[in-house]
Design a protein around this motif. Structure first.
Motif, PDB file in Angstrom:
ATOM      1  N   GLY A  48       0.816  -1.217   0.000  1.00  7.85           N
ATOM      2  CA  GLY A  48       0.000   0.000   0.000  1.00  7.85           C
ATOM      3  C   GLY A  48       0.843   1.258   0.000  1.00  7.85           C
ATOM      4  N   GLY A  49       1.942   1.238   0.794  1.00  6.89           N
ATOM      5  CA  GLY A  49       2.828   2.402   0.798  1.00  6.89           C
ATOM      6  C   GLY A  49       3.480   2.629  -0.552  1.00  6.89           C
ATOM      7  N   LYS A  50       3.863   1.523  -1.219  1.00 10.67           N
ATOM      8  CA  LYS A  50       4.482   1.670  -2.535  1.00 10.67           C
ATOM      9  C   LYS A  50       3.490   2.248  -3.546  1.00 10.67           C
ATOM     10  CE  LYS A  50       7.090  -0.878  -6.038  1.00 10.67           C
ATOM     11  NZ  LYS A  50       6.286  -0.363  -7.149  1.00 10.67           N
ATOM     12  N   ALA A  51       2.238   1.752  -3.468  1.00 11.62           N
ATOM     13  CA  ALA A  51       1.227   2.278  -4.387  1.00 11.62           C
ATOM     14  C   ALA A  51       0.969   3.760  -4.134  1.00 11.62           C
ATOM     15  CB  ALA A  51      -0.067   1.476  -4.247  1.00 11.62           C
ATOM     16  N   LEU A  52       0.965   4.143  -2.837  1.00 14.22           N
ATOM     17  CA  LEU A  52       0.736   5.552  -2.520  1.00 14.22           C
ATOM     18  C   LEU A  52       1.882   6.414  -3.009  1.00 14.22           C
ATOM     19  CD1 LEU A  52      -0.997   7.663  -1.125  1.00 14.22           C
ATOM     20  CD2 LEU A  52       0.186   7.145   1.016  1.00 14.22           C
ATOM     21  N   ILE A  53       3.107   5.936  -2.834  1.00 18.33           N
ATOM     22  CA  ILE A  53       4.271   6.698  -3.313  1.00 18.33           C
ATOM     23  C   ILE A  53       4.230   6.832  -4.828  1.00 18.33           C
ATOM     24  CG2 ILE A  53       6.777   6.637  -3.523  1.00 18.33           C
ATOM     25  CD1 ILE A  53       6.865   5.371  -0.760  1.00 18.33           C
ATOM     26  N   ASP A  54       3.863   5.738  -5.515  1.00 18.49           N
ATOM     27  CA  ASP A  54       3.788   5.811  -6.973  1.00 18.49           C
ATOM     28  C   ASP A  54       2.695   6.762  -7.430  1.00 18.49           C
ATOM     29  OD1 ASP A  54       5.828   4.014  -7.113  1.00 18.49           O
ATOM     30  OD2 ASP A  54       4.550   2.255  -7.404  1.00 18.49           O
ATOM     31  N   LEU A  55       1.605   6.833  -6.603  1.00 14.37           N
ATOM     32  CA  LEU A  55       0.516   7.740  -6.974  1.00 14.37           C
ATOM     33  C   LEU A  55       0.928   9.192  -6.795  1.00 14.37           C
ATOM     34  CD1 LEU A  55      -2.445   8.055  -7.829  1.00 14.37           C
ATOM     35  CD2 LEU A  55      -3.071   7.950  -5.415  1.00 14.37           C
ATOM     36  N   VAL A  56       1.585   9.484  -5.663  1.00 16.72           N
ATOM     37  CA  VAL A  56       2.008  10.860  -5.398  1.00 16.72           C
ATOM     38  C   VAL A  56       3.203  11.248  -6.264  1.00 16.72           C
ATOM     39  CG1 VAL A  56       2.884  12.419  -3.631  1.00 16.72           C
ATOM     40  CG2 VAL A  56       1.096  10.766  -3.063  1.00 16.72           C
ATOM     41  N   ASN A  57       4.171  10.350  -6.364  1.00 15.35           N
ATOM     42  CA  ASN A  57       5.378  10.625  -7.135  1.00 15.35           C
ATOM     43  C   ASN A  57       5.618   9.458  -8.083  1.00 15.35           C
ATOM     44  OD1 ASN A  57       7.725  11.714  -8.071  1.00 15.35           O
ATOM     45  ND2 ASN A  57       8.969  11.070  -6.319  1.00 15.35           N
ATOM     46  N   PRO A  58       5.047   9.494  -9.271  1.00 18.39           N
ATOM     47  CA  PRO A  58       5.179   8.360 -10.189  1.00 18.39           C
ATOM     48  C   PRO A  58       6.636   8.011 -10.447  1.00 18.39           C
ATOM     49  CG  PRO A  58       3.612   9.978 -11.027  1.00 18.39           C
ATOM     50  CD  PRO A  58       4.300  10.609  -9.860  1.00 18.39           C
TER      51      PRO A  58
END
Length: 572
Positions: A253-263
């Motif tokens: 989930g953290g990785k997905a959130l990071i990718d969403l905020v900072n692709p």
């Protein structure tokens, strides 16, 4: 048991003691070895047992009515055998009675002394033997009578107490000591009851609790231990599964959130294909420009573009405007294209100072590929172009001369609005009051048309002020040509006779509006003219822009002759 009859007194069998001597005194004088023990008569019965709440002791027996006090008197005289003081401990504090003489012979033998706690505690003389025939091995007996209440039944196995009814019925001062085994069994019983109460709740842990009790008995610690709870294997496994799922959820989930905020910094390769237009607004940062490129699919992500721009100082100078780009380019290739001036899509138009409105519209049409009709239609509407009220509805003089960059989608209305806004901005910067702006712009347009250098402009502005101050007509050829719709530096008599209000030969004072679009230098000249008394000026060499100023008519006539000579030399 019967007592010997004392002389002179009566005993229990009808005897009597000697006169003047009590029975106890007489009995005390008997020697011990002359007191044989005889069997007790059959009719003798033991006294009733002591109350259940209190054990019979030595003091209780002394207080009993049937207790033979003479036996204790006899026992007190036996001090030579056991080092006793001759008196019962705790009974009286006076000196012991004197011993009886050996010659004293009782009338009848006395029974043996009753056994007591003190006789049982007497020290032995050697191993396996006793100090006297009366001392026998001490055996512990139950302190509480059996269920039937018969003390003799409980002690029938003890041969040492036979023949002593008093000892068979009473235990004396000896307390029964409970062994550790019995205490251990009691504690185990209580622990078993505690275990039974929680048997349903801890059914799976019963085997572990039994093993724990065996390995760590309660008596080793001196107190009953609380059974330890052990986790069920299924619960432990489920807890580990839930924990693992939670950790995995946090990670992914953290990785997905990071990718969403900072692709992720993905990047295309190559120079790209196709064509697309992107607009860079005023004040956009490199990150803003990168986001615009990503939205147009020019680059894959912002990261590579920004990284490339950080190594190129010129990237900070990217100008606002529309740029023709290609799609799916690498970040570095997109940056190179933005820095190429040919990539920017706009129409750069330079409007010189002194152009009339008509000439400005013609230049705009030529440079922006906009039909002249569209520009002329918009110019006829003062409201559409944003003309200020103090302009008196006249567009002439309010299209500020400068260099403009018009993007492809800029409309004719927007073009003219930009130029008018620039004029208002310049007047604001110069601090010209609104009430004076029409006059300043009109006079500046005359200065702009008659002079070429800033120095000449300031002197021309002073000549105009001097003539206006004395009511003298301005008589400017530029106003005649504007009124006639002509261009050039000369006029005819017919042109000068034109009754137009813009013809300063015909009309006195300033014309109703500007005849050209003055620049900032002409405006400054009007606001700050060069002081002087000049009333005349003439350009004697149009090629170089040389201008001569004069105060008198004769000076002015000499200057005009120089101008005519130039005309003769340049007939075209």
């Amino acid at each position: 048991m019967t007592f010997p009859t004392p002389p002179g007194g009566r005993g229990q069998d009808g005897g009597s003691a000697p006169a003047g001597q009590s029975l106890s005194a007489w009995a005390a004088g008997l020697p011990r070895q002359q007191a044989p023990v005889r069997p007790a008569p059959a009719e003798w019965a033991p006294p009733p047992p002591a109350p259940a709440r209190r054990r019979a002791g030595v003091i209780d027996r002394l207080d009993a009515p049937d207790f033979p006090l003479a036996d204790y008197a006899r026992a007190s005289a036996d001090g030579a055998d056991d080092d006793r003081t001759g008196r019962m401990p705790g009974i009286g504090d006076g000196p012991p009675p004197p011993p009886l003489p050996e010659s004293t012979t009782p009338g009848a033998p006395l029974p043996p002394r009753p056994r007591s706690t003190w006789s049982r505690m007497q020290r032995r003389t050697d191993a396996g033997r006793h100090a006297s025939p009366d001392e026998e091995p001490t055996v512990a007996h139950p302190a509480v009578p059996p269920a039937g209440g018969d003390v003799r039944a409980a002690t029938a196995h003890d041969d040492d107490t036979e023949g002593h009814p008093l000892l068979d019925e009473q235990t004396g001062g000896l307390d029964v000591i409970v062994t550790d085994d019995r205490a251990r069994r009691s504690r185990r019983s209580r622990r078993a009851e505690h275990h039974d109460e929680h048997a349903d709740e801890h059914a799976d842990d019963s085997a572990d609790d039994s093993a724990d009790d065996h390995d760590h008995p309660a008596d080793d610690h001196g107190d009953s231990a609380r059974p330890r709870r052990r986790r069920r294997p299924v619960a432990v496994v489920l807890s580990l599964v839930v924990l693992a799922a939670l950790v995995a959820g946090i990670v992914f989930g953290g990785k997905a959130l990071i990718d969403l905020v900072n692709p992720a910094d993905e990047d295309y390769t190559g120079q790209g294909t196709g064509s697309v237009q992107i607009r860079i607004a005023e004040g956009d940062t490199l990150s803003d420009i990168g986001s615009t490129l990503v939205e147009a699919d020019v680059i894959a992500s912002v990261g590579p573009f920004v990284d490339a721009a950080e190594t190129r100082p010129a990237a900070t100078g990217i100008q606002p405007g529309v740029y023709g780009m290609r799609q799916q380019m690498s970040g570095a290739a997109a940056l190179d294209l933005l820095l190429d001036p040919a990539t920017r899509l706009f129409s750069r138009v330079t409007i010189p100072e002194g152009f009339t409105v008509q000439r400005v519209l013609t230049r705009l049409s030529e440079e922006t590929d906009t039909p002249i009709e569209e520009l002329t239609a918009v110019a006829a509407d003062p409201v559409a172009v944003g003309l200020p009220p103090y302009a008196n509805g006249l567009l002439e003089g309010w299209l500020f001369p400068a260099t403009y960059d018009f993007e492809p989608e800029t409309t004719p209305q927007q073009v003219l609005q930009m130029m008018v806004a620039r004029s208002v901005q310049t007047l604001d910067e110069l601090g010209v009051p609104e009430a004076d702006r029409l006059r300043v712009v009109t006079e500046a347009s005359l200065v702009q048309a008659e002079a070429a250098s800033p120095e000449d402009m300031a002197m021309v502005a002073q000549v105009l002020d001097n003539r206006l101050a004395i009511g003298m007509k301005l008589q400017l050829d530029t106003t005649v040509n504007y009124a006639s719709g002509k261009s050039g530096i000369t006029t005819t008599a017919e042109d000068r006779a034109n009754p137009s209000p813009y013809n300063t030969y015909y009309s006195a004072g300033l014309p109703p509006g500007a005849i050209t679009n003055p620049g900032e230098e002409a405006l400054r000249a009007v606001l700050n003219p060069t002081p002087g008394e000049w009333l005349y000026f003439v350009v004697v060499n149009p090629d170089t822009g040389e201008t001569r100023f004069a105060v008198t008519d004769a000076e002015h006539a000499a200057n005009v002759a120089l101008f005519q000579q130039w005309l003769r030399e340049n007939p075209s």
